[in-house]
Design a protein around this motif. Structure first.
Motif, PDB file in Angstrom:
ATOM      1  N   SER A 108       0.848  -1.179   0.000  1.00 49.60           N
ATOM      2  CA  SER A 108       0.000   0.000   0.000  1.00 49.60           C
ATOM      3  C   SER A 108       0.884   1.230   0.000  1.00 49.60           C
ATOM      4  CB  SER A 108      -0.953   0.000   1.186  1.00 49.60           C
ATOM      5  OG  SER A 108      -0.246  -0.101   2.380  1.00 49.60           O
ATOM      6  N   LYS A 109       0.631   2.073  -0.933  1.00 45.13           N
ATOM      7  CA  LYS A 109       1.412   3.290  -1.043  1.00 45.13           C
ATOM      8  C   LYS A 109       0.654   4.401  -0.330  1.00 45.13           C
ATOM      9  CE  LYS A 109       3.723   2.090  -5.297  1.00 45.13           C
ATOM     10  NZ  LYS A 109       3.187   0.728  -5.397  1.00 45.13           N
ATOM     11  N   ILE A 110       1.378   5.125   0.486  1.00 48.04           N
ATOM     12  CA  ILE A 110       0.773   6.232   1.206  1.00 48.04           C
ATOM     13  C   ILE A 110       1.232   7.517   0.533  1.00 48.04           C
ATOM     14  CG2 ILE A 110       0.649   7.411   3.425  1.00 48.04           C
ATOM     15  CD1 ILE A 110      -0.628   4.657   3.495  1.00 48.04           C
ATOM     16  N   CYS A 111       0.270   8.383   0.271  1.00 51.04           N
ATOM     17  CA  CYS A 111       0.598   9.648  -0.389  1.00 51.04           C
ATOM     18  C   CYS A 111       1.367  10.537   0.585  1.00 51.04           C
ATOM     19  CB  CYS A 111      -0.675  10.341  -0.852  1.00 51.04           C
ATOM     20  SG  CYS A 111      -0.394  11.997  -1.480  1.00 51.04           S
ATOM     21  N   GLN A 112       2.495  11.025   0.129  1.00 51.39           N
ATOM     22  CA  GLN A 112       3.337  11.886   0.949  1.00 51.39           C
ATOM     23  C   GLN A 112       2.662  13.233   1.189  1.00 51.39           C
ATOM     24  OE1 GLN A 112       6.216  10.427   1.873  1.00 51.39           O
ATOM     25  NE2 GLN A 112       6.579  12.121   3.273  1.00 51.39           N
ATOM     26  N   GLY A 113       1.753  13.580   0.263  1.00 49.41           N
ATOM     27  CA  GLY A 113       1.112  14.884   0.383  1.00 49.41           C
ATOM     28  C   GLY A 113      -0.043  14.880   1.364  1.00 49.41           C
ATOM     29  N   HIS A 129       5.736   8.484  -2.689  1.00 47.65           N
ATOM     30  CA  HIS A 129       4.651   8.456  -3.662  1.00 47.65           C
ATOM     31  C   HIS A 129       3.647   9.560  -3.363  1.00 47.65           C
ATOM     32  CE1 HIS A 129       6.291   4.522  -4.531  1.00 47.65           C
ATOM     33  NE2 HIS A 129       6.212   4.256  -3.242  1.00 47.65           N
ATOM     34  N   TRP A 130       3.031  10.030  -4.410  1.00 43.29           N
ATOM     35  CA  TRP A 130       2.010  11.060  -4.271  1.00 43.29           C
ATOM     36  C   TRP A 130       0.846  10.741  -5.201  1.00 43.29           C
ATOM     37  CZ3 TRP A 130       7.196  12.040  -4.141  1.00 43.29           C
ATOM     38  CH2 TRP A 130       7.689  12.871  -3.143  1.00 43.29           C
ATOM     39  N   HIS A 131      -0.385  11.060  -4.782  1.00 41.05           N
ATOM     40  CA  HIS A 131      -1.477  11.100  -5.740  1.00 41.05           C
ATOM     41  C   HIS A 131      -1.068  12.109  -6.808  1.00 41.05           C
ATOM     42  CE1 HIS A 131      -3.910  10.014  -2.053  1.00 41.05           C
ATOM     43  NE2 HIS A 131      -4.319   9.107  -2.909  1.00 41.05           N
ATOM     44  N   THR A 132      -1.475  11.882  -8.043  1.00 45.02           N
ATOM     45  CA  THR A 132      -1.115  12.891  -9.051  1.00 45.02           C
ATOM     46  C   THR A 132      -1.666  14.257  -8.643  1.00 45.02           C
ATOM     47  OG1 THR A 132      -2.931  11.944 -10.306  1.00 45.02           O
ATOM     48  CG2 THR A 132      -0.753  11.500 -11.120  1.00 45.02           C
ATOM     49  N   LYS A 133      -2.862  14.260  -8.012  1.00 47.75           N
ATOM     50  CA  LYS A 133      -3.434  15.548  -7.618  1.00 47.75           C
ATOM     51  C   LYS A 133      -2.661  16.182  -6.455  1.00 47.75           C
ATOM     52  CE  LYS A 133      -7.210  13.597  -4.694  1.00 47.75           C
ATOM     53  NZ  LYS A 133      -6.380  12.906  -3.784  1.00 47.75           N
ATOM     54  N   CYS A 134      -1.893  15.388  -5.741  1.00 46.11           N
ATOM     55  CA  CYS A 134      -1.121  15.913  -4.606  1.00 46.11           C
ATOM     56  C   CYS A 134       0.316  16.241  -4.995  1.00 46.11           C
ATOM     57  CB  CYS A 134      -1.110  14.909  -3.460  1.00 46.11           C
ATOM     58  SG  CYS A 134      -2.733  14.554  -2.782  1.00 46.11           S
ATOM     59  N   PHE A 135       0.653  15.955  -6.245  1.00 45.96           N
ATOM     60  CA  PHE A 135       2.028  16.191  -6.689  1.00 45.96           C
ATOM     61  C   PHE A 135       2.143  17.630  -7.160  1.00 45.96           C
ATOM     62  CE2 PHE A 135       5.827  15.398  -9.358  1.00 45.96           C
ATOM     63  CZ  PHE A 135       6.584  14.724  -8.424  1.00 45.96           C
TER      64      PHE A 135
END
Ligand SMILES: [Zn+2]
Ligand SMILES: [Zn+2]
Ligand SMILES: [Zn+2]
Ligand SMILES: [Zn+2]
Ligand SMILES: [Zn+2]
Ligand SMILES: [Zn+2]
Ligand SMILES: [Zn+2]
Length: 227
Positions: A108-113, A129-135
């Motif tokens: 499971s990848k946790i979004c850094q954002g 890793h980031w959601h694209t929307k959180c990048f």
């Protein structure tokens, strides 16, 4: 009971596949009769095979988990090999057990954002890793999916805000300085942008300058204005 018998009926069929059986090739399992092939597979189902080593498990010392049985010493984290216990529960991926730590790290990848689990498109950089929307830039929220990005202390920055944060922008024009710059008043300046705020004469730090309210002045202007 498992055994072999002769039947004195004309059409004896395999219980499982329905094949009409040759009288000499009837195999019996409980009350049912099978062809050789089905007998084998039925017998096999009755066997306890370890989910790890696939060897038969004899006796009743085994662990039942994940729809399989396991030798007690063969039920461990598929990644690090640690044993499970009440404090160390297991998690399943593709029928294999993993400890909690490896499960979350590997699968499971946790979004850094936003710190939420990522189950959609994501961006990765430096093992994070980031959601694209959180990048996006930590300062201006500009999406960095197609942009140069910088990462400081796990925060993302666009090029501009990275240089601002790292104090790499010219204090006069707000553009990045390159290798040659003047460092004065705790800021960086393009050499030709470090000038007297009043007469615009370019100053050189070694020729001496005066400071007033965070701005540089040549000596003459400084004395005339504030001296
Ligand atoms: Zn059969
Ligand atoms: Zn085993
Ligand atoms: Zn593990
Ligand atoms: Zn996110
Ligand atoms: Zn930015
Ligand atoms: Zn400049
Ligand atoms: Zn001046």
């Amino acid at each position: 009971m498992i055994g072999q018998n002769f039947y004195h009926v004309d059409h004896v069929q395999c219980r499982k596949c329905g094949k009409v059986l040759d009288q000499s090739k009837i195999l019996e399992l409980g009350d049912d009769i099978y062809c050789e092939v089905c007998f084998e597979s039925e017998c096999d189902l009755g066997k306890n095979r370890c989910g790890y080593c696939n060897e038969e498990i004899f006796g009743d010392l085994y662990i039942k988990a994940l729809d399989k049985v396991w030798h007690p010493n063969h039920f461990f984290c598929s990644y690090c090999g640690c044993k499970f216990s009440e404090e160390q529960p297991f998690f399943e991926i593709d029928g294999k057990p993993y400890c909690e730590e490896d499960y979350s790290r590997l699968f499971s990848k946790i979004c850094q954002g936003c710190n939420e689990v990522i189950d959609e498109d994501f961006m990765s950089a430096m093992d994070m890793h980031w959601h694209t929307k959180c990048f996006k830039c930590h300062v201006c929220d500009k999406s960095l999916c197609d942009e140069a990005f910088y990462c400081i202390d796990c925060e993302l920055y666009c090029e501009f805000h990275y240089q601002e944060k790292e104090n790499l922008l010219c204090a006069h024009c707000n553009k990045p300085v390159d290798k040659r710059y003047v460092f004065a008043l705790n800021k960086r300046w393009h050499p030709n942008h470090f000038f007297c705020d009043f007469c615009k004469t370019v100053l050189y730090t070694n020729s001496g300058f005066k400071e007033y309210k965070d701005k540089p002045y040549c000596k003459e202007c400084y004395i005339r204005l504030y001296g």
